[in-house]
Motif scaffolding. Structure first.
Motif, PDB file in Angstrom:
ATOM      1  N   LEU A  30       0.673  -1.154   0.137  1.00 50.86           N
ATOM      2  CA  LEU A  30       0.073  -0.327  -0.144  1.00 50.86           C
ATOM      3  C   LEU A  30       1.215   1.061  -0.072  1.00 50.86           C
ATOM      4  O   LEU A  30       0.635   2.197  -0.961  1.00 50.86           O
ATOM      5  N   GLU A  31       2.441   1.199   1.048  1.00 47.70           N
ATOM      6  CA  GLU A  31       3.249   3.093   0.833  1.00 47.70           C
ATOM      7  C   GLU A  31       3.533   2.454  -0.607  1.00 47.70           C
ATOM      8  O   GLU A  31       3.883   3.890  -0.884  1.00 47.70           O
ATOM      9  N   VAL A  32       4.067   2.393  -1.147  1.00 47.76           N
ATOM     10  CA  VAL A  32       4.341   1.966  -2.667  1.00 47.76           C
ATOM     11  C   VAL A  32       3.557   2.250  -3.262  1.00 47.76           C
ATOM     12  O   VAL A  32       4.223   3.211  -4.845  1.00 47.76           O
ATOM     13  N   LEU A  33       2.306   1.921  -3.960  1.00 50.43           N
ATOM     14  CA  LEU A  33       1.224   1.696  -5.208  1.00 50.43           C
ATOM     15  C   LEU A  33       1.068   3.291  -5.180  1.00 50.43           C
ATOM     16  O   LEU A  33       0.745   4.120  -4.182  1.00 50.43           O
ATOM     17  N   HIS A  34       1.518   4.271  -6.045  1.00 51.88           N
ATOM     18  CA  HIS A  34       0.615   5.463  -5.964  1.00 51.88           C
ATOM     19  C   HIS A  34      -0.126   5.424  -6.301  1.00 51.88           C
ATOM     20  O   HIS A  34      -0.963   4.880  -7.503  1.00 51.88           O
ATOM     21  N   GLU A  69      11.577   1.244  -9.978  1.00 54.90           N
ATOM     22  CA  GLU A  69      10.891   2.453  -9.289  1.00 54.90           C
ATOM     23  C   GLU A  69      10.752   3.185  -7.247  1.00 54.90           C
ATOM     24  O   GLU A  69      10.456   3.969  -6.960  1.00 54.90           O
ATOM     25  N   MET A  70      11.230   2.064  -6.444  1.00 52.80           N
ATOM     26  CA  MET A  70      10.790   2.288  -4.761  1.00 52.80           C
ATOM     27  C   MET A  70      12.181   3.210  -4.773  1.00 52.80           C
ATOM     28  O   MET A  70      13.119   3.237  -5.497  1.00 52.80           O
ATOM     29  N   THR A  71      11.747   4.170  -3.303  1.00 51.48           N
ATOM     30  CA  THR A  71      13.106   4.379  -2.868  1.00 51.48           C
ATOM     31  C   THR A  71      13.825   4.161  -1.933  1.00 51.48           C
ATOM     32  O   THR A  71      13.067   2.224  -1.944  1.00 51.48           O
ATOM     33  N   PRO A  72      15.291   3.763  -2.038  1.00 52.03           N
ATOM     34  CA  PRO A  72      15.187   2.880  -0.742  1.00 52.03           C
ATOM     35  C   PRO A  72      15.408   2.844  -0.268  1.00 52.03           C
ATOM     36  O   PRO A  72      15.446   1.075   0.975  1.00 52.03           O
ATOM     37  N   HIS A 127      11.976   2.327   0.481  1.00 53.13           N
ATOM     38  CA  HIS A 127      11.002   0.939   0.713  1.00 53.13           C
ATOM     39  C   HIS A 127      11.760  -0.151   0.146  1.00 53.13           C
ATOM     40  O   HIS A 127      10.907  -0.914   0.200  1.00 53.13           O
ATOM     41  N   ARG A 128      12.883  -0.319  -0.862  1.00 52.82           N
ATOM     42  CA  ARG A 128      13.181  -1.270  -1.466  1.00 52.82           C
ATOM     43  C   ARG A 128      13.601  -2.567  -0.073  1.00 52.82           C
ATOM     44  O   ARG A 128      13.784  -3.386   0.066  1.00 52.82           O
ATOM     45  N   SER A 129      14.097  -1.333   0.792  1.00 49.40           N
ATOM     46  CA  SER A 129      14.901  -2.364   1.790  1.00 49.40           C
ATOM     47  C   SER A 129      13.580  -2.722   2.615  1.00 49.40           C
ATOM     48  O   SER A 129      13.892  -3.745   3.633  1.00 49.40           O
TER      49      SER A 129
END
Length: 293
Positions: free
Chosen positions: A102-106, A208-211, A213-215
Motif C-alpha cells: 500500500l505504501e508504495v503504489l502511487h 521505481e521504489m525509494t531505497p 521502500h526497497r529495504s
C-alpha cells in the motif's frame, strides 16, 4: 431462463456481451458461449485484437469500459440488432491487476485500477440493465478469490474485487424480485497473459521504489512474484474457466457464487472456517516460503 423445451431456439436467439475478450478468461468465455449457440458481442480495446476473438457467432466490438461513448455505442448496437435478438447476459470480465504494498503504489494507480475494476463494471451494468430487465437476463461478475482473502502485497487488486463482491451482493438482492440473476465467479490461478505479466510489473515497481521502500518491501515483492509463478504451474487453463462460466449461465437455479480452481475453493473454505489470526499465519507462511534465501 435458458433451460426449457425450446432451449436451442433460445440460445440461437440471444446476445451475450462479454468484456475484456482479447485474451485469457474473457477470450475463452466468448468462444465457449459462441460454440453453444449464443451470439457474442466481444469487447476489445483495440482493432488489432479482433483477430484473436473472431469466429462464428462472435462480433468483436471496440469497448473500453471506462469510455462512455464506447458503452453508448454498444447499447445502440444491441437495440438496433438486425435479428431483433434479446440481450441474455452480461459477463463483466474486463479488469487490470497491479499489485504492490500500500505504501508504495502511487495513488493514481489505485484510482486507475478502481476505475476499471469497479466503476467500469458499474457503468456496464447501469447501461445494460434496461435490456436485461426485458429479457429477465443474467449478470455474471468475474471477481477473484482475492476478493475474499487478501495476501500481503495484493491490496490494490484485492480491494477492487472486495468492492465487486459487495456491490454484487446488493445487486443480487435488488434485482432478484425482477427476475434478473446476478452470479459471481471467483477464479484462483488461471493461465492467462495477465498472470504472465506478474514478474514484469513487479520488477518495474521495485525498480521505481525509494531505497527505504526497497529495504522494507524488496523481499515481499520477490516473494509475490515467486508465489504467483508457482501457482501458474497448477493453474486452470483459460478454456476450462470459460466452460465453467458458460455452464453457470445454462444452470436453471445457479448459486450466487462459484469458484474456479482448487486453490480458490481451498482459500474460500479456510476463509469461512478459520479465525482471522489463524488465517493470517497460514497466508503469511505461504508468502514467507518464497522470500529470497
Amino acid at each position: 431462463m435458458m433451460q426449457s423445451g425450446n432451449k436451442t431456439e433460445t440460445l440461437q436467439n440471444g446476445i451475450i456481451v462479454v468484456t475484456g475478450t482479447s485474451t485469457g478468461i474473457g477470450n475463452a468465455t466468448a468462444k465457449e458461449l459462441a460454440s453453444r449457440g449464443f451470439y457474442v458481442l466481444a469487447g476489445i480495446r483495440r482493432e488489432i485484437d479482433a483477430d484473436a476473438v473472431c469466429g462464428k457467432n462472435i462480433e468483436p466490438v471496440i469497448l473500453d469500459i471506462t469510455n462512455e461513448a464506447h458503452i453508448a455505442n454498444l447499447v445502440r448496437r444491441i437495440k438496433e440488432d438486425p435479428e431483433k435478438r434479446p440481450l441474455r447476459a452480461l459477463v463483466n470480465n474486463a479488469a487490470i491487476e497491479i499489485n504492490a504494498p500500500l505504501e508504495v503504489l502511487h495513488l493514481s494507480e489505485w484510482r486507475r485500477q478502481f476505475e476499471v475494476n469497479v466503476f467500469g463494471q458499474v457503468a456496464m451494468i447501469q447501461a445494460l440493465l434496461p435490456e436485461l430487465f426485458e429479457s429477465r437476463g443474467t449478470i455474471v461478475n468475474i471477481s477473484s478469490i482475492g476478493g475474499k482473502a487478501a495476501m500481503a502485497g495484493y491490496g490494490p487488486y484485492a480491494s477492487t474485487k472486495f468492492a465487486l463482491e459487495g456491490l454484487s451482493d446488493a445487486l443480487h438482492r435488488e434485482l432478484e424480485p425482477f427476475g434478473v440473476r446476478v452470479i459471481v465467479i471467483e477464479p484462483g490461478g488461471v493461465v492467462s497473459p495477465m498472470s504472465a505479466q506478474v514478474r514484469i510489473k513487479a520488477e518495474k515497481i521495485t525498480h521505481e521504489m525509494t531505497p527505504e521502500h526497497r529495504s522494507r518491501y524488496g523481499g515481499l515483492m520477490h516473494a509475490m512474484v515467486s508465489l504467483a509463478e508457482s501457482y501458474i504451474k497448477d493453474a486452470v487453463p483459460a478454456e476450462k474457466a470459460g466452460q465453467i462460466i458458460a455452464d453457470t449461465l445454462l444452470t436453471k437455479r445457479p448459486r450466487a457464487r462459484y469458484t474456479i480452481g482448487r486453490d480458490a475453493a481451498m482459500v474460500r473454505f479456510l476463509n469461512w472456517t478459520l479465525p482471522d489470526r489463524v488465517l493470517d499465519k497460514i497466508l503469511s507462511r505461504s508468502t514467507q516460503a518464497h522470500y529470497p534465501k
